[in-house]
Each structure stands twice: as structure tokens, then as C-alpha cells.
Write a protein that holds these residues in place. Structure first.
Motif, short mmCIF file in Angstrom:
data_model
loop_
_atom_site.label_atom_id
_atom_site.label_comp_id
_atom_site.label_asym_id
_atom_site.label_seq_id
_atom_site.Cartn_x
_atom_site.Cartn_y
_atom_site.Cartn_z
N SER A 93 0.84 -1.19 0.00
CA SER A 93 0.00 0.00 0.00
C SER A 93 0.88 1.24 0.00
O SER A 93 2.10 1.14 0.06
CB SER A 93 -0.88 0.02 1.25
OG SER A 93 -1.66 -1.14 1.33
N MET A 94 0.22 2.39 -0.03
CA MET A 94 0.98 3.63 0.05
C MET A 94 1.46 3.84 1.47
O MET A 94 0.72 3.60 2.43
CB MET A 94 0.09 4.82 -0.39
CG MET A 94 0.89 6.09 -0.68
SD MET A 94 -0.14 7.56 -0.86
CE MET A 94 -1.11 7.18 -2.30
N THR B 254 -3.63 5.07 -6.82
CA THR B 254 -4.28 5.43 -5.56
C THR B 254 -4.16 6.93 -5.31
O THR B 254 -5.12 7.60 -4.93
CB THR B 254 -3.64 4.65 -4.40
OG1 THR B 254 -3.82 3.26 -4.64
CG2 THR B 254 -4.27 5.01 -3.07
N GLN C 256 -8.06 1.54 0.25
CA GLN C 256 -6.78 1.48 -0.46
C GLN C 256 -5.74 0.72 0.34
O GLN C 256 -4.69 0.36 -0.17
CB GLN C 256 -6.27 2.90 -0.76
CG GLN C 256 -7.23 3.73 -1.61
CD GLN C 256 -7.40 3.16 -3.01
OE1 GLN C 256 -6.44 2.75 -3.64
NE2 GLN C 256 -8.64 3.13 -3.50
N GLU D 221 0.70 9.34 2.35
CA GLU D 221 -0.72 9.66 2.21
C GLU D 221 -1.01 11.01 2.83
O GLU D 221 -1.76 11.82 2.28
CB GLU D 221 -1.56 8.61 2.97
CG GLU D 221 -2.03 7.43 2.17
CD GLU D 221 -3.01 6.58 2.97
OE1 GLU D 221 -2.65 6.20 4.11
OE2 GLU D 221 -4.10 6.31 2.46
N GLY E 30 -19.57 5.98 -3.11
CA GLY E 30 -18.84 4.86 -2.53
C GLY E 30 -17.36 5.15 -2.41
O GLY E 30 -16.83 6.06 -3.06
N VAL E 31 -16.71 4.39 -1.54
CA VAL E 31 -15.25 4.48 -1.42
C VAL E 31 -14.70 3.06 -1.43
O VAL E 31 -15.37 2.11 -1.04
CB VAL E 31 -14.81 5.19 -0.11
CG1 VAL E 31 -15.05 6.67 -0.19
CG2 VAL E 31 -15.52 4.61 1.10
N GLN F 111 -5.88 14.06 8.33
CA GLN F 111 -6.40 12.70 8.18
C GLN F 111 -6.71 12.51 6.69
O GLN F 111 -7.57 13.18 6.15
CB GLN F 111 -7.67 12.55 9.01
CG GLN F 111 -8.03 11.12 9.23
CD GLN F 111 -9.19 10.97 10.21
OE1 GLN F 111 -10.06 11.84 10.30
NE2 GLN F 111 -9.22 9.86 10.91
N PRO F 112 -5.96 11.63 6.02
CA PRO F 112 -6.13 11.51 4.58
C PRO F 112 -7.53 11.06 4.19
O PRO F 112 -8.19 10.33 4.92
CB PRO F 112 -5.10 10.44 4.19
CG PRO F 112 -4.15 10.39 5.31
CD PRO F 112 -4.91 10.75 6.53
N ARG F 113 -7.95 11.49 3.02
CA ARG F 113 -9.29 11.15 2.52
C ARG F 113 -9.30 9.74 1.92
O ARG F 113 -8.24 9.17 1.65
CB ARG F 113 -9.69 12.16 1.45
CG ARG F 113 -8.85 12.06 0.18
CD ARG F 113 -8.99 13.28 -0.70
NE ARG F 113 -8.56 14.49 0.00
CZ ARG F 113 -8.82 15.72 -0.43
NH1 ARG F 113 -9.50 15.89 -1.55
NH2 ARG F 113 -8.40 16.76 0.24
N TYR F 114 -10.50 9.23 1.71
CA TYR F 114 -10.64 7.96 1.03
C TYR F 114 -10.77 8.19 -0.47
O TYR F 114 -11.15 9.28 -0.90
CB TYR F 114 -11.90 7.23 1.53
CG TYR F 114 -11.89 6.90 2.99
CD1 TYR F 114 -10.85 6.14 3.54
CD2 TYR F 114 -12.91 7.33 3.84
CE1 TYR F 114 -10.85 5.81 4.89
CE2 TYR F 114 -12.91 7.01 5.19
CZ TYR F 114 -11.88 6.25 5.71
OH TYR F 114 -11.87 5.94 7.04
N ALA F 115 -10.47 7.14 -1.23
CA ALA F 115 -10.62 7.23 -2.68
C ALA F 115 -12.08 6.92 -3.03
O ALA F 115 -12.53 5.79 -2.84
CB ALA F 115 -9.70 6.23 -3.36
N THR F 116 -12.82 7.93 -3.49
CA THR F 116 -14.23 7.69 -3.81
C THR F 116 -14.36 7.13 -5.22
O THR F 116 -13.47 7.31 -6.05
CB THR F 116 -15.05 9.00 -3.72
OG1 THR F 116 -14.57 9.88 -4.73
CG2 THR F 116 -14.91 9.66 -2.37
N ARG G 248 -15.28 7.87 11.54
CA ARG G 248 -15.73 8.98 10.71
C ARG G 248 -16.53 8.47 9.52
O ARG G 248 -16.35 7.34 9.08
CB ARG G 248 -14.55 9.83 10.24
CG ARG G 248 -13.58 9.06 9.37
CD ARG G 248 -12.57 10.03 8.76
NE ARG G 248 -11.44 9.31 8.22
CZ ARG G 248 -10.73 9.74 7.19
NH1 ARG G 248 -11.00 10.87 6.61
NH2 ARG G 248 -9.70 9.03 6.75
#
Lengths: 251, 567
Positions: free
Chosen positions: A34-35, A74, B419, A40, B415-416, A184-189, B371
Motif C-alpha cells: 500500500s501507500m 491510488t 486502499q 498519504e 462509494g469508497v 487525516q487523509p481522505r478515502y478514494a471515492t 468517521r
């Protein structure tokens, strides 16, 4: 203004690390990669600066074998505008990475270079400092807060030091390395994953960047920490004292 | 309905009286306490020690908090009365079956002779732990815990108890949710924790043979080192034992992929009430010789025999796991998404879970560090899709393509995709955290139901209309398995609300031919409600089997089957 972010592909933070039987390194085949978490955070910070309207483009850079493209994807899915992959099968040490980054900075001319403070696989914590030295740029390491003033062309960086917080003011261009509490890093949508598919990843080789990959270091061996022995129940205080004296030899 | 009335009449002549305390103490405790029973650490100390982190004392919960507090049973220690609800909200008190003997000094001497002094436990603290269930809802008053170390010892104990007509309750990790693992009165507790040897593991066929007292997590780590996984995974894995899992036919998160224990358990060794050891410990995938008796013991909740050894088929561990957290605008979309996922993800689909916006709201408000992965707005439904396969880039590509298509088709509104493992963990935390959030929110009535998938959420909506604003009705669960966890959350336990919930919820489930206990079992809590899911003929046959295998009824009495029929 352009921001460049270096991201590294590492063994996933949550994976139990196994050392190769021949002690030459850590097992990475069939292991989730992963990264690097600090990378991140670096990317997230760059994206936030861009979203605040103070930067126009975020370029993500990764170096290593072909699979680094997954990590770049990513990064692009998180929101980076484009990617650069320096492809090499050679083992990369911080100094080589710093030289490659310097070469890319000369090509891309970013005003800010953001890196994670260290990678969780080798724990070197050197690349950011080295590249700042090579570029002769000011550096704000272990950043826990970053404020950009585009007018004055300066960055204010809070650093987590042993005694508390240190606040630095850096002239641009500058290097930042990020600490855990910066954001806090975001998620990949899904919509962003979709967009990322059409984003460009440019490939370079070290030769094209005129950087020779060599190392002054040699890894002698990698070993696991000693296994913890299971505890024993003692039946009396006397036995405990006896064991502390004669087995553990601590009293 | 005739059956219910008949039962109700019968029971009402025998059981009466009022519950003494409806707002009992357990509403304040965290739910994740998974019973460190069997250790010498006193219960109060464990629960009362604020320094212990949630993750050690209250580990992450999967769905298994299920059917909890329908009634608040406040049992006075040794009075041999158990206030309990059987139908609707009518509180009833159960009587100890007078045909069972009580333990005397001779018994203790004999037990000590055979099992050894330290395997006959009479210590107050350990008795308290073994007498109390995981949610502290049920409490027995047993004065004796026996710890057999071999099948022979189990056999000897049962033979002796049978001859003396002493009732027994088999106990594994004591993590059940329906009161099946603790005594109701003074039954002798037989804990299986000392039988924890792994007997053999065949890597080629993937067959593990072990003793019943093996803790699930220990089996998981043993198999992990061999490159395999257990076909079941549940929140209580740090405490629950494989024998208990098998005897309750536990479900869990890998059910969608690997199916029920009826399929994965290849063989068993079980001890009958009279001490007969049934060796059914086969390791064959195929064996069509006569009646497959092991299935009687899987899910019988210790009422037909004590499982002492298990052979189980374990799948290889696959390296590529992907997890998506998705939003859907309505329940129909969730269903269509499930259908599509089964078709398009096929062999790599390993979990399909859902929660509604009220569940999500509870988690976000009551659990620290969680969250919303899909801010800023709330969506009506959330779905987790997990894939497990052998090729990371292939699987990810496949899942991404599926998700993007579903999004374009309007099945998914947002959606997410995780990763890294940490992100996957934080998405699971939301789904697994619902029971914990519910417990923190106040009083909760819990139901674990199997229903046809298309009808499942109608019950939640019907319940919302029925209860109005007085209570918060939430629905979540294993959509892929047609298993709904219906929970009714309110500030305090309220008999009026309960009166509206029961028996409505059971009748509704029965109407659609659902099951009133999908994966938690009947135990004590739902023993008298079996008729909602099984016909009188089936229940009569079950009673006959029980009487055949355990003529004195000493094995886990008062549970699984209506006591009016068995005693």
C-alpha cells in the motif's frame, strides 16, 4: 503554483512482517502493498492546499518497479492531477531517491515538495532532508501544521519536537516532510477512481534523468526481533525472588 | 395460533408473577465484553477497570450481539426462580425441575477422585464468572464447575451425573447471546476449556482435527501459519471455543463465502448423556453410510450431547482482499446490487453486509474515532462488499469495474474503496460497531431474524410505524445471507414498547416463513418460541429425539425446546 508529492509503495502497515529465511530482507511476494501512511498525509496536505485555491496542480511521484503505478493510481484517485513514475528495478536508497527527486524538480519546477517524514519499511527518515540539501531549499520536517501565504511566498510550519512545538517560517520554494498529526487523509471515492483512470502517468528512467543509481550501503543481514518467552506463574514470593536473583539476574 | 394458545395456557398455569426490576443494570455496560470467564480475574474487576482499553476488554464486535435484552432478568442468587418472558410482554417465573438431584458432599469427593482436586472448581469468583452470561443478562446459581481434560473424563462425568440425575450445562467460551451457556438454576457446569489440543492438520486436504475447547482465535493463528483460514469468523473469536461454535452452529462473517458449519464440519466426537462416546470423527468429504448423525449435534446447543472433538474443513488463505463501502438510495437498490454482485463478482465475493442510516447515525454519534467515509450528507442505506481472491490486481480491477458500472446504472449513489488494510478496518469498524453503539445509546431490544431478502426491510419499516417516535428502530445485518438484525433502541426499557414489539415481531417473521433465530440459537431466551419457526410435528419429533438421547433430560435443561414439552 505547482506542488510535487513523493509517494512510496511499501508493505501494508497492517501486514505482519516476515523476514526471508536467507536474512537478505523482508518477504514481499504475495504480500499486500500500500501507500506509505506518511506519504498519504503528504498527498492529503497538497490536495488541501490546492483545494484552498493557493495551488493549481498536484503532481505525485513514485519510484521503483512497475507495480508503483498501482500506488500512483491510488494517489490519483485521492485527487492528484497527474503522476510520474521513475521505473527501476534497482534497490533505491534515500540518496538515490533524493537525486532523482532533484532531477524531477528541475524538470517540473514545483514551488513546494512534500514528502512523508519517513517510510514505514526502512524507517530511514533521510530523503526529505537530503533533497532539501541537494536543492539548497529550506526544509520544514515533521510538520504538524502547514500554512501557505501565497502573497508573501512563504510557508509557516509547526514542527513536533521533543519539548513541544516549533514554528518555522520558510521562503518558497521549500521542502516539507509530514508527521502523523498533520491531517487525516481522505478515502478514494468511486467518482475519483473513475476520473483517475484517464489521468496521465509519465514514465522516466534514471538514465533519462541523468542519475546513476548506486549505493554506499550494503545490507549485511535482516533478522527478526527475539521471540518473547511466555510468562510463568510463581507459587510464592520466595520463588519469585529466587527467579529474579538466579534466572533473570536483576536483583 | 392454536399451538401458541395451547402453550400459553399450559405455561400460564405454571408460570406467573412479575419481574421485579425492569431497568436492570446491564444497560450501562459496554457490550463487547466477551467473557474472560474461566480466568481467575473477577468479573466486577474486569468490568469496572476503566484503564483497560475497549479493544482488549471490549473487542470489536461483529454482528454477534444479536438478540439481547428482551427481558431484564434480575435473579436473586439462590432462590431458584427465574423471571423470564415467554410470550409477549407477560413476565413469567420458571420453576426448577424437582426431579433433578442436588449436589452433595459424596458427589464432590467422587468428582475430585476422578478429575483431580484442581479440576473441581468451587471458588466463588470463578463460579460467578461461569454462572453469568456474556451480556450479564442471565445468571445461574451453580455451585460446581468441572473441567474435564479428556473425552473419557467427559464420559465419566455424564455417566455419573445421569445416574444421579444431576442436571448439567456444557460451557465453551460463554459468549452466547440467548442464555444457552449458563445454568438456569444449579446445574453442574462442565467447561471444555482444558481440552484445547490440536490433534492433526492435513495440509493437502485442508482438514483440521482438534478438541472442543480450542479457542477460535488460536485455531485462526495456527492455521494462518500454515496458510489456511477458519471457515467461520466472528466477533467473539478471542474467547469462543470451536465446540461451542459447532454446537450452536454459529454463523458470522464468512458465511456467504464458505457456508454453514453443517457443510464445513466433517466429523464430530460427542458424548451422550449416559456417557456413551459417539465416534463420528471422520475426515471424509464424502460418506453416505446411513444417517448422518453429526448433524443432530451441530446446532443442538448442548441439549443432545457434549461435543468433545471436531474435524473441520478449512479453506486456504487467499492473499487478495478488497473492501468497498457504498451508499444506496433505497432498499431495492441494495437488493439489486446484491443480485449483480453475485453475478458479476461471482467467485471472489466474500461478504455483503448492510446497515441503514439510523445505524450509521448511531455509530457516528456513539463510537470514538469513527468517521463517515461518505460525507457530507447521510444516505439511506450503506453496503459493504468484500472480495477475497488470489490475484490482487485482477480482483481489484474486477471490483472497480463492477462498482463503476453499478454507479453508472444508479444502483450505487456514492462509494469508497479501501486502499489499504487500515482503511478496510475502519470500514468494517462501522458495520461491526453497530451493536456497541446501540448499547451505548441506552436500552435495546434485539432480534436476530432470517427473512426472505426482499421482505427483510419491510419489517423494520413496519416496526417504525408501529412504534412511532417513541423508539429508534434500526436494521442492519448480513444481507447476503438474508439475516436481519432488528434492533429497537430507546432511552430506557419500557414494557409498553416491548408489548408492541413482541409477539408482533415473531408473528411477522412467522408469516413470511422466516426464522426467529438466524444464527444466535434459541437457548433459554427463545426456547418457548420455537413454534414461530417450526411446525408442531417437527417440534414433537425434536422432543422425541431429545428423550431418546437424553431420557433424564439432564443435558442443558430448560433450553432449546419448550420446557412444557420436555419435562
Amino acid at each position: 503554483m505547482k506542488i510535487m508529492v513523493a509517494i512510496k509503495r511499501v508493505v501494508d502497515y497492517a501486514v505482519k512482517i516476515r523476514v526471508k529465511p536467507d536474512k537478505t530482507g523482508v518477504e514481499t511476494t504475495n504480500v499486500k502493498m500500500s501507500m506509505n501512511p506518511f506519504c498519504e498525509i503528504a498527498l492529503e496536505e497538497a490536495l488541501r492546499i490546492r483545494e484552498s485555491g493557493q495551488a493549481s496542480e498536484v503532481v505525485a511521484v513514485s519510484m521503483g518497479p512497475q507495480q508503483c503505478v498501482d500506488t500512483l493510481r491510488t494517489g490519483l484517485a485521492m485527487g492528484a492531477d497527474r503522476g510520474i513514475h521513475v521505473e527501476t528495478k534497482e534497490m533505491l536508497y534515500p540518496l538515490s531517491v533524493a537525486k532523482l527527486l532533484r532531477a524531477l524538480v528541475e524538470v517540473e519546477k514545483p514551488q513546494i515538495l512534500i514528502l512523508g517524514k519517513q517510510a514505514i519499511d526502512d524507517d530511514c527518515n533521510q530523503t526529505g532532508q537530503m533533497v532539501a540539501g541537494l536543492l539548497n531549499w529550506p526544509q520544514g520536517t515533521f510538520a504538524s501544521k502547514v500554512v501557505l501565504d501565497k502573497e508573501k511566498q512563504e510557508l509557516t510550519v509547526d514542527r513536533e519536537v521533543d519539548g513541544g512545538l516549533e514554528t518555522l517560517c520558510l521562503d518558497l520554494p521549500a521542502v516539507i516532510t509530514t508527521d502523523l498529526r498533520l491531517n487525516q487523509p481522505r478515502y478514494a471515492t468511486l467518482p475519483n477512481i473513475m476520473k483517475a483512470k484517464s489521468k496521465v502517468i509519465k514514465k522516466y528512467t534514471p538514465e533519462e534523468l541523468n542519475v546513476e543509481i548506486k549505493s554506499d550501503l550494503e545490507i549485511v543481514q535482516v533478522t527478526e526481533p527475539p521471540k518473547r518467552k511466555s510468562g510463568v506463574m510463581v507459587s510464592s514470593v520466595d520463588e519469585l525472588i529466587d527467579k529474579l536473583k538466579n534466572e533473570a539476574r536483576v536483583i | 395460533m392454536n399451538t401458541y394458545c395451547r402453550l400459553l395456557r399450559r405455561s400460564s398455569t405454571r408460570y406467573l408473577l412479575h419481574r421485579s426490576n425492569s431497568n436492570s443494570q446491564h444497560s450501562t455496560q459496554f457490550p463487547g465484553f466477551r467473557g474472560h470467564f474461566g480466568t481467575s480475574r473477577p468479573l466486577e474487576q474486569l468490568l469496572g477497570d476503566p484503564k483497560r482499553t475497549l479493544s482488549t476488554v471490549f473487542p470489536p464486535l461483529r454482528e454477534h450481539i444479536g438478540s439481547g435484552l428482551t427481558s431484564a432478568c434480575n435473579v436473586a442468587g439462590h432462590t431458584h426462580r427465574l423471571p423470564c418472558r415467554f410470550f409477549g410482554s407477560a413476565p413469567i417465573v420458571m420453576q426448577r425441575n424437582p426431579k433433578f438431584s442436588t449436589i452433595n458432599a459424596d458427589d464432590i469427593t467422587k468428582f475430585k477422585e476422578i478429575l483431580g482436586e484442581k479440576n473441581v472448581v468451587q471458588d466463588e469468583e470463578r463460579l460467578l464468572a461461569a454462572n453469568t452470561d456474556w451480556m450479564r443478562k442471565y445468571k445461574g446459581s451453580s455451585t460446581l464447575v468441572l473441567q474435564p481434560r479428556t473425552t473419557e473424563e467427559v464420559s465419566w462425568i455424564l455417566k455419573y451425573c445421569n445416574s444421579r440425575c444431576l442436571a448439567v450445562v456444557p460451557q465453551g467460551g460463554n459468549t452466547g447471546l440467548v442464555g444457552g451457556s449458563v445454568p438456569v438454576f444449579d446445574e453442574v457446569i462442565i467447561t471444555m476449556g482444558s481440552m484445547k489440543n490440536i490433534i492433526s492438520f492435513d495440509k493437502v486436504s485442508g482438514i483440521l482435527v482438534c478438541e472442543a475447547g480450542c479457542i477460535l482465535e488460536n485455531l485462526v493463528s495456527f492455521l494462518d501459519s500454515q496458510g489456511f483460514v477458519m471457515p467461520l469468523d466472528l466477533g467473539a473469536k478471542g474467547s469462543c471455543q470451536i465446540g461451542g461454535n459447532v454446537s450452536t452452529n454459529a454463523g458470522g462473517l464468512r458465511f456467504l463465502r464458505y457456508g454453514s458449519l453443517h457443510g464445513n464440519v466433517l466429523g464430530l466426537e460427542a458424548v451422550l448423556a449416559n456417557g456413551t462416546v459417539l465416534d463420528m470423527l471422520g475426515t471424509l468429504r464424502k460418506d453416505n453410510t446411513g444417517y448422518d448423525l453429526k448433524h443432530l449435534f451441530i446446532g443442538s446447543e448442548g441439549s443432545l450431547g457434549i461435543i468433545s472433538k471436531v474435524s473441520i474443513l478449512v479453506p486456504p488463505k487467499l492473499s487478495s482482499v478488497n473492501l468497498a463501502f457504498l451508499a444506496c438510495k433505497d432498499y431495492v437498490s441494495c437488493q439489486n446490487l446484491l443480485l449483480e454482485a453475485k453475478r458479476k463478482l461471482g467467485e471472489i465475493l466474500s461478504a455483503f453486509e448492510f446497515l441503514d442510516s439510523d445505524s450509521m447515525d448511531l455509530v457516528l454519534n456513539h463510537l470514538e474515532g469513527v468517521r463517515n467515509p461518505l460525507p457530507p450528507s447521510m444516505h439511506n442505506f450503506y453496503v459493504l462488499i468484500e472480495t477475497t481472491g488470489s490475484d490482487q490486481s485482477y480482483d481489484k480491477e474486477k471490483l472497480e469495474a463492477f462498482l463503476l458500472r453499478s454507479m453508472e446504472g444508479g444502483l450505487i449513489s456514492d462509494g469508497v474503496l479501501a486502499q489499504d488494510i487500515n482503511q478496510a478496518f475502519s470500514f468494517w469498524r462501522i458495520r461491526e460497531g453497530v451493536p456497541e453503539a446501540l448499547m451505548k445509546a441506552g436500552a435495546v431490544y434485539k432480534y436476530d431474524l432470517s427473512l426472505p431478502v426482499e421482505k427483510m426491510y419491510d419489517l423494520v419499516e413496519a416496526m417504525r410505524i408501529r412504534l412511532g417516535p417513541a423508539a429508534k428502530v434500526v436494521g442492519y445485518g448480513h444481507l447476503g445471507d438474508g439475516n436481519l438484525h432488528l434492533n429497537i433502541s430507546l432511552p430506557e426499557y419500557d414494557d409498553t414498547v416491548l408489548g408492541l414489539v413482541e409477539p408482533f415481531v415473531y408473528e411477522w417473521t412467522s408469516k413470511y416463513r422466516g426464522s426467529i433465530s438466524a444464527e444466535h440459537g434459541l437457548g433459554l431466551m427463545k426456547a418457548n418460541k420455537i413454534h414461530y419457526s417450526k411446525s408442531p410435528e417437527c417440534v414433537d419429533l425434536m422432543v422425541s429425539i431429545k428423550k431418546l438421547l437424553d431420557p433424564n433430560g439432564i443435558l442443558n435443561p430448560y433450553k432449546v425446546l419448550p420446557s412444557s414439552l420436555t419435562s
